[in-house]
Design a protein around this motif. Structure first.
Motif, PDB file in Angstrom:
ATOM      1  N   SER A  13       2.743   5.835  -2.745  1.00 41.71           N
ATOM      2  CA  SER A  13       3.863   7.268  -3.407  1.00 41.71           C
ATOM      3  C   SER A  13       4.337   7.017  -4.864  1.00 41.71           C
ATOM      4  CB  SER A  13       5.363   6.108  -2.669  1.00 41.71           C
ATOM      5  OG  SER A  13       5.337   5.674  -1.310  1.00 41.71           O
ATOM      6  N   TYR A  14       3.260   6.099  -5.889  1.00 42.29           N
ATOM      7  CA  TYR A  14       3.120   6.070  -7.041  1.00 42.29           C
ATOM      8  C   TYR A  14       2.609   7.116  -7.300  1.00 42.29           C
ATOM      9  CZ  TYR A  14       3.050   4.523 -11.742  1.00 42.29           C
ATOM     10  OH  TYR A  14       3.114   4.846 -12.726  1.00 42.29           O
ATOM     11  N   ALA A  52       0.551  -1.077  -0.446  1.00 42.77           N
ATOM     12  CA  ALA A  52      -0.042  -0.089   0.359  1.00 42.77           C
ATOM     13  C   ALA A  52       0.896   1.216  -0.026  1.00 42.77           C
ATOM     14  CB  ALA A  52      -0.892  -0.162   1.283  1.00 42.77           C
ATOM     15  N   GLY A  53       1.961   1.058   0.926  1.00 44.18           N
ATOM     16  CA  GLY A  53       3.017   2.477   0.836  1.00 44.18           C
ATOM     17  C   GLY A  53       3.361   2.181  -0.088  1.00 44.18           C
ATOM     18  N   PRO A  54       4.195   1.880  -0.736  1.00 42.83           N
ATOM     19  CA  PRO A  54       4.700   2.412  -2.944  1.00 42.83           C
ATOM     20  C   PRO A  54       3.748   3.103  -3.039  1.00 42.83           C
ATOM     21  CG  PRO A  54       5.969   0.225  -2.111  1.00 42.83           C
ATOM     22  CD  PRO A  54       4.134   0.663  -0.933  1.00 42.83           C
ATOM     23  N   ASP A  85       4.904  13.429  -2.811  1.00 45.91           N
ATOM     24  CA  ASP A  85       5.630  14.117  -1.468  1.00 45.91           C
ATOM     25  C   ASP A  85       5.924  12.945  -0.521  1.00 45.91           C
ATOM     26  OD1 ASP A  85       6.079  16.085  -2.411  1.00 45.91           O
ATOM     27  OD2 ASP A  85       4.199  17.348  -2.281  1.00 45.91           O
ATOM     28  N   ARG A  86       5.431  11.436  -0.194  1.00 45.06           N
ATOM     29  CA  ARG A  86       5.553  10.298   0.049  1.00 45.06           C
ATOM     30  C   ARG A  86       6.062   9.013   0.009  1.00 45.06           C
ATOM     31  NH1 ARG A  86       1.414   8.661   4.526  1.00 45.06           N
ATOM     32  NH2 ARG A  86       1.820   6.105   4.326  1.00 45.06           N
ATOM     33  N   LEU A  87       7.331   9.178   0.632  1.00 44.07           N
ATOM     34  CA  LEU A  87       7.817   7.755   0.034  1.00 44.07           C
ATOM     35  C   LEU A  87       8.020   6.523   1.301  1.00 44.07           C
ATOM     36  CD1 LEU A  87       9.329   5.548  -2.183  1.00 44.07           C
ATOM     37  CD2 LEU A  87      11.331   6.725  -0.609  1.00 44.07           C
TER      38      LEU A  87
END
Lengths: 156, 252
Positions: B44-45, B39-41, B49-51
């Motif tokens: 981020s895609y 979910a995180g990556p 502004d969020r990795l």
């Protein structure tokens, strides 16, 4: 569906609902400005009394007035200059002019993610003032915050 | 919308494949699990502004409980009209998962339950710009970078199901309670790794995991038979009103 799955499903749906609610964007509703809050007192009776007319502006800012012959003002709110460690106000109580000078330190503070940052102040001295209409100023609380707390008592 | 679809697909997979087996003892495989959050990556895609990168390691203690260690990295930039905010750091969460499914239902392949975690985060924050306006004019300032530590606890209900042999997918909702965000009362962080939005004392998030499973031991679990509820059939009872047959019902 088996009865034994129902508590699990309820738990998951409840958690999912909380997730959706928490993701909703919020607006800035908090107070964001730290103001010096000064109550006005009658010097004779020592009781709260609003003047019939009050005018207030920053020194050299007479074109932009904070109060302009206002009635029933209580308390008076003084916004401090963020780019300096002192500032002076001209206050006209019932047509008699005085000046009040504040000296202070400031420190940044987060209000909230939605509102951003503000400054809290600490008065380093008792305010300097002229004594035309004003008789005495008592400092009740040196910490100037966004909370609704009395900082000064102006006796006139 | 995409998250909602993922939620229901995994829920359907889970309940479709579950079936009870009638036996007195079952062989329950205990496993080590290594997983990563997708979910995180994926976020981020779409949000540059969020990795966010996060992994999980778990070890089954028995058929009901597993030890869990999660770790990750977050780099987060946030901007709005009156300030910019940056944070970067690592975090870990340690705790346990409880399986609420019966062993004969779970069979080591399916999990539905709740996790409890303690989280620790080490991160740096910086406010490169903030603006404040008042009577005297506009004032621009910044707050230099500094390092802080945040603590929180977490409850995480979720589901997981085996997709292929030794490969599972699952998701969990994260309900977090902030213990301390660092920074003191004046400059608490707005967002920090592992917790998220720390402007509030509670926060929620979601993880979607792909998990590789390594069986290391088989445990025999005694199955306690479930007493089945007898369904009452509506059979006519002789002699009751409404069940009487009229004498002239069959005249021939």
């Amino acid at each position: 569906m088996k009865k034994s799955y129902r508590p699990i499903l309820l738990l998951l749906f409840a958690a999912f609902e909380i997730l959706i609610i928490s993701c909703a964007p919020e607006a800035c509703l908090e107070e964001t400005e730290s103001l010096v809050k000064a109550s006005l007192y009658d010097n004779t009776t020592k009781r709260l009394r609003s003047p019939d007319s009050l005018t207030l502006y920053g020194l050299n800012h007479e074109t932009v007035k904070l109060y302009d012959r206002s009635r029933g003002v209580q308390p008076v709110l003084f916004p401090l200059d963020l780019s300096s460690d002192n500032c002076t106000f001209v206050i006209k109580i019932d047509s008699v002019i005085d000046t009040i000078t504040f000296r202070y330190t400031s420190k940044p503070r987060l209000v909230s993610k939605e509102c951003g940052y503000t400054f809290y102040f600490n008065l380093t001295d008792t305010p300097f003032y002229t004594r035309n209409a004003i008789d005495r100023i008592y400092t009740a609380n040196r910490k100037i915050t966004t909370y609704n707390e009395e900082n000064l008592r102006i006796f006139y | 919308m995409r998250r909602t679809c993922v939620f229901f697909i995994s829920l359907l997979l889970f309940f479709h494949s579950v079936s009870a087996r009638a036996q007195d003892t079952i062989e329950f495989p205990l496993k080590i699990r290594i997983g990563m959050d997708v979910a995180g990556p994926a976020i981020s895609y779409y949000n540059r502004d969020r990795l966010s990168l996060e992994g999980v390691l778990s070890l089954d203690r028995n058929e009901k409980m597993a030890y869990v260690l999660e770790g990750g990295y977050l780099k987060f930039n946030y901007s709005q009209y009156n300030y910019d905010y940056r944070t970067e750091g690592v975090f870990m969460r340690a705790g346990v998962n409880f399986n609420l499914l019966k062993p004969e239902t779970s069979t080591g392949k399916y999990w539905a339950g709740v996790g409890l975690r303690y989280g620790l985060s080490l991160f740096s924050t910086e406010v490169p710009f903030f603006r404040k306006e008042n009577y005297w004019g506009t004032y621009n300032s910044s707050l230099p970078g500094r390092t802080s530590a945040g603590h929180f606890i977490e409850v995480s209900p979720g589901v997981r199901t085996e997709l292929f042999k030794n490969l599972s997918i699952g998701w969990s909702v994260r309900l977090r309670l902030l213990i301390s965000g660092g920074g003191g009362r004046d400059l608490r962080p707005i967002h920090f790794p592992g917790f998220g939005n720390s402007g509030k004392i509670t926060n929620a998030g979601i993880n979607y995991y792909i998990v590789w499973e390594i069986p290391f031991k088989t445990k025999k679990v005694i199955r306690i038979p479930e007493t089945e509820e007898e369904e009452e059939e509506e059979t006519p009872v002789e002699g009751l009103p409404g069940n009487e047959v009229p004498q002239n019902a069959f005249p021939y």
